[in-house]
Write a protein that holds these residues in place. Structure first.
Motif, PDB file in Angstrom:
ATOM      1  N   ILE A 329      28.122  40.954  31.161  1.00 31.91           N
ATOM      2  CA  ILE A 329      29.016  41.915  31.819  1.00 31.91           C
ATOM      3  C   ILE A 329      29.893  41.189  32.829  1.00 31.91           C
ATOM      4  CG2 ILE A 329      29.125  43.991  33.239  1.00 31.91           C
ATOM      5  CD1 ILE A 329      26.045  43.414  31.173  1.00 31.91           C
ATOM      6  N   PHE A 330      29.337  40.166  33.482  1.00 27.55           N
ATOM      7  CA  PHE A 330      30.128  39.354  34.412  1.00 27.55           C
ATOM      8  C   PHE A 330      31.322  38.727  33.698  1.00 27.55           C
ATOM      9  CE2 PHE A 330      30.982  34.904  35.471  1.00 27.55           C
ATOM     10  CZ  PHE A 330      31.545  35.047  36.727  1.00 27.55           C
ATOM     11  N   TYR A 331      31.083  38.125  32.538  1.00 26.44           N
ATOM     12  CA  TYR A 331      32.176  37.468  31.816  1.00 26.44           C
ATOM     13  C   TYR A 331      33.228  38.484  31.364  1.00 26.44           C
ATOM     14  CZ  TYR A 331      29.473  33.147  31.701  1.00 26.44           C
ATOM     15  OH  TYR A 331      28.794  32.024  32.059  1.00 26.44           O
ATOM     16  N   PHE A 332      32.787  39.677  31.000  1.00 26.26           N
ATOM     17  CA  PHE A 332      33.719  40.739  30.606  1.00 26.26           C
ATOM     18  C   PHE A 332      34.600  41.124  31.794  1.00 26.26           C
ATOM     19  CE2 PHE A 332      34.826  45.217  29.892  1.00 26.26           C
ATOM     20  CZ  PHE A 332      35.311  45.166  28.591  1.00 26.26           C
ATOM     21  N   MET A 333      33.975  41.383  32.933  1.00 29.41           N
ATOM     22  CA  MET A 333      34.720  41.766  34.136  1.00 29.41           C
ATOM     23  C   MET A 333      35.598  40.611  34.622  1.00 29.41           C
ATOM     24  SD  MET A 333      33.734  44.938  35.094  1.00 29.41           S
ATOM     25  CE  MET A 333      33.677  45.088  36.877  1.00 29.41           C
ATOM     26  N   ASN A 334      35.085  39.393  34.506  1.00 31.45           N
ATOM     27  CA  ASN A 334      35.838  38.232  34.967  1.00 31.45           C
ATOM     28  C   ASN A 334      37.093  38.010  34.124  1.00 31.45           C
ATOM     29  OD1 ASN A 334      36.009  35.969  36.806  1.00 31.45           O
ATOM     30  ND2 ASN A 334      35.570  34.656  35.056  1.00 31.45           N
ATOM     31  N   GLY A 335      37.013  38.373  32.834  1.00 28.64           N
ATOM     32  CA  GLY A 335      38.191  38.263  31.980  1.00 28.64           C
ATOM     33  C   GLY A 335      39.319  39.158  32.477  1.00 28.64           C
ATOM     34  N   PHE A 336      38.969  40.395  32.883  1.00 33.17           N
ATOM     35  CA  PHE A 336      39.993  41.287  33.422  1.00 33.17           C
ATOM     36  C   PHE A 336      40.494  40.796  34.771  1.00 33.17           C
ATOM     37  CE2 PHE A 336      38.381  44.394  30.335  1.00 33.17           C
ATOM     38  CZ  PHE A 336      39.590  44.845  29.838  1.00 33.17           C
ATOM     39  N   ARG A 337      39.606  40.239  35.558  1.00 32.68           N
ATOM     40  CA  ARG A 337      40.033  39.691  36.861  1.00 32.68           C
ATOM     41  C   ARG A 337      41.054  38.575  36.657  1.00 32.68           C
ATOM     42  NH1 ARG A 337      42.088  38.386  40.686  1.00 32.68           N
ATOM     43  NH2 ARG A 337      41.304  38.077  42.803  1.00 32.68           N
ATOM     44  N   ALA A 338      40.836  37.761  35.640  1.00 36.80           N
ATOM     45  CA  ALA A 338      41.766  36.671  35.349  1.00 36.80           C
ATOM     46  C   ALA A 338      43.106  37.218  34.863  1.00 36.80           C
ATOM     47  CB  ALA A 338      41.164  35.740  34.299  1.00 36.80           C
ATOM     48  N   LEU A 339      43.063  38.279  34.040  1.00 43.70           N
ATOM     49  CA  LEU A 339      44.305  38.889  33.573  1.00 43.70           C
ATOM     50  C   LEU A 339      45.091  39.482  34.742  1.00 43.70           C
ATOM     51  CD1 LEU A 339      43.077  40.677  30.323  1.00 43.70           C
ATOM     52  CD2 LEU A 339      44.614  38.710  30.462  1.00 43.70           C
ATOM     53  N   TYR A 340      44.383  40.113  35.668  1.00 40.91           N
ATOM     54  CA  TYR A 340      45.065  40.673  36.840  1.00 40.91           C
ATOM     55  C   TYR A 340      45.622  39.552  37.727  1.00 40.91           C
ATOM     56  CZ  TYR A 340      44.491  45.671  36.468  1.00 40.91           C
ATOM     57  OH  TYR A 340      44.626  46.977  36.076  1.00 40.91           O
ATOM     58  N   GLU A 341      44.954  38.420  37.728  1.00 35.68           N
ATOM     59  CA  GLU A 341      45.469  37.307  38.527  1.00 35.68           C
ATOM     60  C   GLU A 341      46.827  36.857  37.994  1.00 35.68           C
ATOM     61  OE1 GLU A 341      45.439  34.998  41.810  1.00 35.68           O
ATOM     62  OE2 GLU A 341      43.972  36.534  41.241  1.00 35.68           O
TER      63      GLU A 341
END
Length: 611
Positions: A329-341
Motif C-alpha cells: 500500500i505504501f508503494y501504491f500511495m508513493n506512486g501517486f505522491r510522485a505523480l503529484y510531485e
C-alpha cells in the motif's frame, strides 16, 4: 543553492514508482486465485458425494434423480447453502469454511476493484491538477482524503487476507497448520493496522523556524518606503513583516513562522543581508519585485494550503512504510505522491517564470539576469567554503565562513561560468523548487552563454538596499557569529567519528569524546575505549579492528568473534545494569565503524582525484 533534481525518463519513472505501485494487487490476486481454487475443490468434492448418494438412493424415481443431479451439477454447494432450504446440507464446520472462502473472495475482489477505481480517480485528479493552482489544491485535497481512507481499508483487508492464508495454505496443501506462523502473521497485521491508525490521528507539529531578525517599520523606514514602491509597480499589497537573515536566498510565504521566541503569521518577506551586499540597487529591485509577484499571483496562498496536505501525506506514507506488511500500500500511495510531485514542480516552474517576467517588466532583463547570476554564484561559493572548512581534520579555533566568503567571492565569480553543470544550478528556497539558471536566463532574454553574463556577474554590487536597513552591519555580524559558533560546535562533534588515531593530536580528539569506560560486574571489570574492549576473565583484549561479529543470544550473553576465530562471551546477567553495557559497546563500536567508513571514503576520493 541546489542542483536540479534528476528528471526520470518514462521508463525510469515507471520502474521507480508505477511498477512498485502494482504490488498492491499482489496479495488480493493471490488470495482470490487461492480461495476460488479451494472453494471449487470443496464444491467438486461435495458434488461428487451428493451425486453418488443420489444415484444410490432407491427411493427416488428416475425423473427425481435426473432433476436432483441437474440441480447439484449446475449449482455449486457454495451457492446452494446460502438458500435456507439447503443450509443444513453441510456441517457447522463446513459452513464456517465456506463462509471463510466466500469472504476471502469478496475481500479480494473489493481490494482489486477498489484499487483500480482509486487508481483511475487519482490519475484524473493528477491530470486535472496541472490546470491551475486552485484545481491543484482541490484535486490534491480530494485525492488525499480518498487515498487515506482507501489505504487504511487496504491495510485492514490485506492483513485479514494474509492471516487467512497463513492458516489455509498449509491446512489445504499439507493437511496441517502452523500456530507460530499464524500468530506471527496476525501480529504483523496488527502492527501494520496500528501504524496506519497512529499516522492518521497523530497531531503533527509543523513549526517553521527562521533564523533572522524582524525589521520593524519604524526601525528602517527607508527600507519599507522603497519596498512600498516595488509593491506599487507589481500591483500587490505590502508584506506584514520583513525578516533579515544571512541565508543565501530570498523568499516570501504566508505560512506561520517562528523567529526567536515569537511567532508570526500573514505575509512574510525574507531578505538575505549577505546577498543584498553583493547586489546593485536595481538588481535588488528585480529580486524583490520577483518575490512580491508571488503575492500578486496568490502563489503563497496556495502554498500555505497545500503544504499541510503534503506534510500529512508524507507522514501517512511513513506510517505505511513502517507497518511492514503494509509496504504494497505504501508503494501504491508513493506512486501517486510522485505523480503529484511532477504536477507541483510544473506549476512551481510556471510561477517562477511568471514572477521573473513581472520583475523584468518592473526593472530590466539585465537587472533580473544579473541578480540571478550573483545569487547562484554566491550560494555556490558559500557551499564550497563551508565544505572546505568542515572537511578540516583539526579543532577549529574559529569558523570564519563569512570572512573567507568576503575575501574570495570576487575571484570565484570571475570563473563561475566555467563551473561544470552551471546551467543546471538553481536558487535555493525553503518551500519551493526553481527552474534551472539556464532556463530562467533564457526566459528573461539574457542567455547564459552571452558575453554580457560574465560582465553582469563580475560587476561589483553597491549594496544600496543593504544600506537601507538600519544597523544592517551589526545584525549581519551577530547572526554570522551565532551561525559560525554552531558550525564550529558541530564540526567538533563530528571529528571523533573521522579518526582511526595515528597521531597524538588525533588521539587526543578521540579520547576527549570517548574516554575509557570501566563497568564493574560480578566476574570482574569490563574496560572499553576507542580501540576495543577487555574483560577480566578474557585471555586478551578484543580490538574493534579485529572484531568480525557481535551478537546477543537467548541467555543475555554478548558473543564476540574476532578475526582469529576466537569466540569470546560476556554474560550481561553478571552486571548490575546490563543496558549500560550494551549502550557502551554500541556507542564505542559504532564510532569505530563510522571512522573506518570515513577513512575508506577519503582514501577512495583521493584515489579518484588522482586518477
Amino acid at each position: 543553492m541546489s542542483q536540479a533534481p534528476e528528471d526520470f525518463s518514462k521508463i525510469g519513472f515507471a520502474k521507480t514508482f508505477l511498477l512498485p505501485a502494482l504490488l498492491i494487487f499482489l496479495i488480493p490476486i493471490v488470495s482470490l486465485i487461492f480461495f476460488l481454487y479451494i472453494q471449487g475443490y470443496y464444491d467438486n468434492q461435495a458434488r461428487e458425494t451428493i451425486l453418488r448418494q443420489i444415484r444410490d438412493d432407491q427411493s427416488l424415481t428416475a425423473e427425481q434423480k435426473a432433476d436432483a443431479e441437474a440441480l447439484f451439477t449446475r449449482v455449486p454447494m457454495s451457492r446452494l447453502i446460502l438458500h435456507p432450504d439447503y443450509a443444513e446440507m453441510v456441517s457447522s464446520e463446513g459452513a464456517f469454511d465456506y463462509a471463510t472462502f466466500r469472504w476471502g473472495i469478496r475481500l479480494s475482489l473489493f481490494s482489486i476493484i477498489g484499487g483500480g477505481v482509486v487508481f483511475l480517480l487519482g490519475a484524473v485528479c493528477v491530470v486535472a491538477s496541472l490546470r491551475s493552482q486552485w484545481i491543484q489544491y482541490v484535486s490534491l485535497s480530494v485525492s488525499w482524503h480518498v487515498l487515506r481512507l482507501f489505504g487504511a481499508a487496504q491495510v485492514l483487508i490485506q492483513g485479514v487476507l494474509l492471516f487467512a492464508l497463513s492458516y489455509w495454505v498449509t491446512a489445504f496443501f499439507f493437511e496441517m497448520y502452523v500456530p507460530k506462523l499464524i500468530a506471527i502473521v496476525g501480529i504483523l497485521a496488527l502492527i501494520a493496522i496500528a501504524a496506519v491508525i497512529k499516522s492518521i490521528f497523530m497531531k503533527l507539529h509543523n513549526e517553521t523556524v527562521v533564523e533572522g531578525t524582524v525589521i520593524e517599520r519604524d526601525a528602517s523606514p527607508a527600507l519599507w518606503q522603497e519596498l512600498n514602491g516595488i509593491c506599487a509597480k507589481v500591483g500587490t499589497e505590502m508584506p506584514d513583516q520583513v525578516i533579515a537573515g544571512i541565508d543565501d536566498n530570498f523568499f516570501v510565504t504566508e505560512q506561520s513562522l517562528t523567529v526567536g521566541e515569537k511567532k508570526y503569521s500573514g505575509r512574510t518577506l525574507f531578505v538575505s543581508l549577505s546577498l543584498l551586499k553583493q547586489l546593485n540597487g536595481s538588481e535588488a529591485d528585480a529580486v524583490l519585485a520577483h518575490e512580491m509577484a508571488h503575492f500578486s499571483g496568490k502563489d503563497t496562498v496556495y502554498s500555505q494550503k497545500i503544504s499541510p496536505l503534503l506534510v500529512r501525506y508524507d507522514h501517512y506514507l511513513q506510517g505505511l512504510y513502517e507497518g511492514g506488511v503494509s509496504l504494497p500500500i505504501f508503494y501504491f500511495m508513493n506512486g501517486f505522491r510522485a505523480l503529484y510531485e511532477i504536477s507541483l514542480k510544473r506549476l512551481s516552474r510556471s510561477r517562477e517564470f511568471r514572477a521573473d517576467r513581472i520583475a523584468t517588466e518592473a526593472t530590466s532583463p539585465g537587472d533580473m539576469a544579473g541578480a540571478l547570476l550573483k545569487i547562484i554564484a554566491y550560494s555556490s561559493y558559500r557551499a564550497k567554503v563551508e565544505q572546505e572548512i568542515f572537511e578540516k581534520e583539526e579543532v577549529l579555533e574559529s569558523a570564519n565562513v563569512s570572512q573567507e566568503i568576503a575575501q574570495g567571492f570576487d575571484n570565484y565569480a570571475g570563473s563561475f561560468l566555467a563551473t561544470p553543470d552551471v546551467s543546471h544550478l538553481q536558487t535555493s528556497h525553503p518551500f519551493d523548487t526553481h527552474p534551472s539558471l539556464e532556463d530562467r536566463l533564457q526566459a528573461v532574454g539574457c542567455p547564459l552563454e552571452s558575453a554580457e553574463s560574465q560582465v553582469m556577474l563580475s560587476a561589483p554590487g553597491d549594496g544600496l538596499w543593504y544600506q537601507k536597513i538600519e544597523g544592517a552591519e551589526q545584525l549581519e555580524s551577530e547572526q554570522w557569529q551565532a551561525y559560525e559558533d554552531r558550525f564550529r560546535a558541530y564540526h567538533e562533534e563530528t571529528l571523533p567519528y573521522r579518526f582511526l588515531p595515528k597521531t597524538d593530536d588525533e588521539l587526543a580528539i578521540v579520547v576527549k569524546a570517548f574516554p575509557e569506560v570501566q563497568l564493574e560486574g560480578k566476574e570482574g571489570l569490563l574496560t572499553i575505549d576507542h580501540a576495543g574492549l577487555n574483560f577480566a576473565t578474557w585471555e586478551a583484549p578484543i580490538r574493534f579492528s579485529d572484531l568480525q561479529e557481535c551478537q546477543m543470544d537467548e541467555n543475555q550473553r554478548l558473543n564476540f568473534m574476532a578475526k582469529d576465530a576466537r569466540p569470546v562471551k560476556l554474560n550481561l546477567k553478571k552486571f548490575p545494569e546490563p543496558q549500560k553495557v550494551i549502550e557502551a559497546v554500541e556507542r564505542y563500536y559504532s564510532r569505530y565503524l563510522a571512522a573506518k567508513a570515513y577513512q575508506e571514503h577519503v582514501k577512495q576520493s583521493d584515489t579518484t582525484s588522482y586518477v
